[in-house]
Structure formats: structure tokens, C-alpha cells
Scaffold this active site. Structure first.
Site, short mmCIF file in Angstrom:
data_model
loop_
_atom_site.label_atom_id
_atom_site.label_comp_id
_atom_site.label_asym_id
_atom_site.label_seq_id
_atom_site.Cartn_x
_atom_site.Cartn_y
_atom_site.Cartn_z
N SER A 132 0.85 -1.18 0.00
CA SER A 132 0.00 0.00 0.00
C SER A 132 0.89 1.24 0.00
O SER A 132 1.89 1.29 -0.72
CB SER A 132 -0.94 -0.04 1.22
OG SER A 132 -1.79 1.08 1.24
N TYR A 146 -5.02 7.92 -6.71
CA TYR A 146 -4.02 6.98 -6.19
C TYR A 146 -4.38 6.58 -4.76
O TYR A 146 -4.34 5.39 -4.41
CB TYR A 146 -2.64 7.63 -6.22
CG TYR A 146 -1.54 6.79 -5.61
CD1 TYR A 146 -1.09 5.63 -6.23
CD2 TYR A 146 -0.94 7.16 -4.41
CE1 TYR A 146 -0.08 4.85 -5.68
CE2 TYR A 146 0.08 6.40 -3.84
CZ TYR A 146 0.50 5.25 -4.48
OH TYR A 146 1.48 4.48 -3.92
N LYS A 150 -5.36 2.79 -3.06
CA LYS A 150 -4.69 2.21 -1.90
C LYS A 150 -5.67 2.00 -0.74
O LYS A 150 -5.57 1.01 0.00
CB LYS A 150 -3.51 3.09 -1.46
CG LYS A 150 -2.38 3.15 -2.49
CD LYS A 150 -1.84 1.76 -2.82
CE LYS A 150 -0.67 1.79 -3.77
NZ LYS A 150 -0.17 0.43 -4.10
#
Length: 277
Positions: A132, A146, A150
Site C-alpha cells: 500500500s 491513487y 490504496k
């Protein structure tokens, strides 16, 4: 144990392959196009590893994984490392860019897990390592997509850890801070086009700062890889931890978010409890 690591052409993935082999274990390093990194491929093979072509966003991912297992044997540790960051304001991103980000960073790991979990379940052992980011602790403006990929991976991992524990399978979330790799190198990253409305805002500042940090990141990818391998082989806690922050940035981010969440709960306590029957 035999490990399979995605995204090994450079950075953390390549360092993971090196660290795994140095620990005396087997490693199948993978990348989308091995012909683009002949030196890395040669090095890993010279060290006793295997390199295979694998694109986590390709339609034939499951078939390719099946070929790898048929040829090289059962995978004991899956490391979902392949990923990239699409930066910029969300409203300026096309749907194709959004889909591609989630396809690589989230759906790719899901598909790899689904392909390999059955054999782990049958063997009642196995470890899934999902890479992650410290963005989970402190998501930045300009990194919303983004961060979303994650956050999705974190949520999946947290639930999956309980789901698979009945079969002796461990899930580990690794959260590295800014790492000194080519992740934000000028020659490898496409600078997002910033709409005029966002110029001079926090989004503009953050994106410029991220691009300027190349070569100055605090996290050492070699040490980070060694820490991941060590945690898999010799867990630092009993029972083993779910999350492994790497670097000062991530550790401080974890503690900071924990404090903010407690503060949030305290402020909302009366409202929250008042909504019950």
C-alpha cells in the site's frame, strides 16, 4: 518457501527479489516486459531466481499465473507490488485514466489473490503481502485517485485477513513512505495537466513538491525490502501485525491518524450515540 512478486523491473520490487533470494528462499520475479530490463533479469536469474512476464492489468493474468504455477510449483508468498500513481485533480481525469489506475493498483491484486488463494487454502498456509502506501495515513491533494486505489486495497486486505485466517493464510499490508526510487522520476512520470482553477492551490503545491522530491526521499528501498522479508519470515509481533509501516513518514502518519480518529470520535460521541434506538 517460494515467493511471487509483481512489478520487479525496478524499485521496491527488484529489491524484494534480491532480498528474498539472499534469505535463501525461492523467488519468481515478474514484470510486464522483461526485455526492457535485461540487466535486472540477468541479475535475478544469476542469483538463482526466476523471471516471468506478467501484466497484472492484462486480460490473461489468471492464465499466465496458472502457467507459472504449472511450471515452477506452488506459490507460498504472493507480493502484490506492481502499481503506479496517477496524479492531478480528480475532475481533470478521464474515465479511462481512472479505470487504468484501479485496474493496476486494485483489481490486479484481487485477481492474483483469487488465482492463488485456492492452493493456499488447500495447503492451509500462505502469505499475501499487499504493498500500500503512507498515503493511507495522510492522503494529499492531487493524489485522490491513487489514494482511493490504496484505500480500496487496505479495506480488501483488512477484511481478507479475517476471512482467510481460518485457513492459516496471513495477510500483510505494507505501507512505505516516500521511497528513493524512480517512482516520481521526471523521465518516468507524466506531469499532470493542471486546470487554471487549481493553479496556486494546495493541489498545485503538493504536486510540485512530489515531483521535486525525486532523489531526496528518506526511505531506502533496499532496507524496506529487507524489512518486508524479515516480517514475513520472523514476525515482529505476536500475533503477527496486519500493517507494517515503513519509514518515519509512515510511522508518524499512522500515529497521527490514530490520534485524529480518536479526537473525531470524542467530538461526535453524543451525536453518534443519539442515532441509536
Amino acid at each position: 518457501m517460494q515467493w511471487l512478486v509483481t512489478g520487479c523491473s525496478s524499485g521496491l520490487g527488484l529489491e524484494l527479489a534480491r532480498a528474498i533470494l539472499a534469505s535463501g528462499h525461492k523467488c519468481i520475479a515478474t514484470s510486464r516486459n522483461p526485455s526492457k530490463t535485461p540487466e535486472a533479469v540477468a541479475e535475478i536469474e544469476r542469483l538463482g531466481g526466476i523471471w516471468a512476464a506478467l501484466d497484472v492489468a492484462a486480460s490473461d493474468l489468471e492464465f499466465r499465473l496458472g502457467e507459472i504455477v504449472d511450471k515452477h510449483g506452488t506459490i507460498d508468498v504472493l507480493v502484490n507490488n506492481a502499481g503506479y500513481a496517477a496524479g492531478g485533480p480528480l475532475e481533470a481525469m478521464g474515465i479511462e485514466a481512472i479505470q487504468n489506475q484501479m485496474e493496476t493498483n486494485f483489481l490486479g491484486p484481487i485477481r492474483a489473490i483469487k488465482a492463488l488463494v485456492p492452493s493456499m487454502r488447500e495447503n492451509r498456509s500462505g502469505i499475501i503481502v499487499n504493498i500500500s502506501s503512507a498515503e493511507y495515513w495522510d492522503p494529499h491533494a492531487g493524489c485522490s485517485l491513487y489514494s482511493a486505489s490504496k484505500f480500496a486495497l487496505e479495506g480488501l486486505s483488512e477484511s481478507l485477513a479475517t476471512e482467510l485466517s481460518a485457513f492459516g493464510i496471513r495477510v500483510l499490508i505494507v505501507e512505505p513512505g516516500g521511497m528513493r526510487t524512480s517512482f516520481v522520476a521526471p523521465e518516468t512520470i507524466t506531469k499532470p495537466v493542471l486546470p487554471d482553477a487549481y493553479k496556486g492551490t494546495m493541489t498545485d503545491f503538493v504536486l510540485s513538491a512530489i515531483l521535486a522530491m525525486h532523489g531526496e526521499q528518506k526511505l531506502d528501498p533496499r532496507k524496506a525490502a529487507e524489512a518486508v522479508v524479515e516480517e514475513v519470515l520472523r514476525p515482529c509481533g505476536t500475533p503477527p501485525v496486519l500493517r507494517l509501516p515503513l519509514g518515519k513518514e509512515s510511522l508518524e502518519g499512522m500515529r497521527g491518524k490514530a490520534g485524529r480518529l480518536v479526537g473525531n470520535a470524542d467530538v461526535c460521541e453524543a451525536v453518534a450515540l443519539g442515532a441509536d434506538f
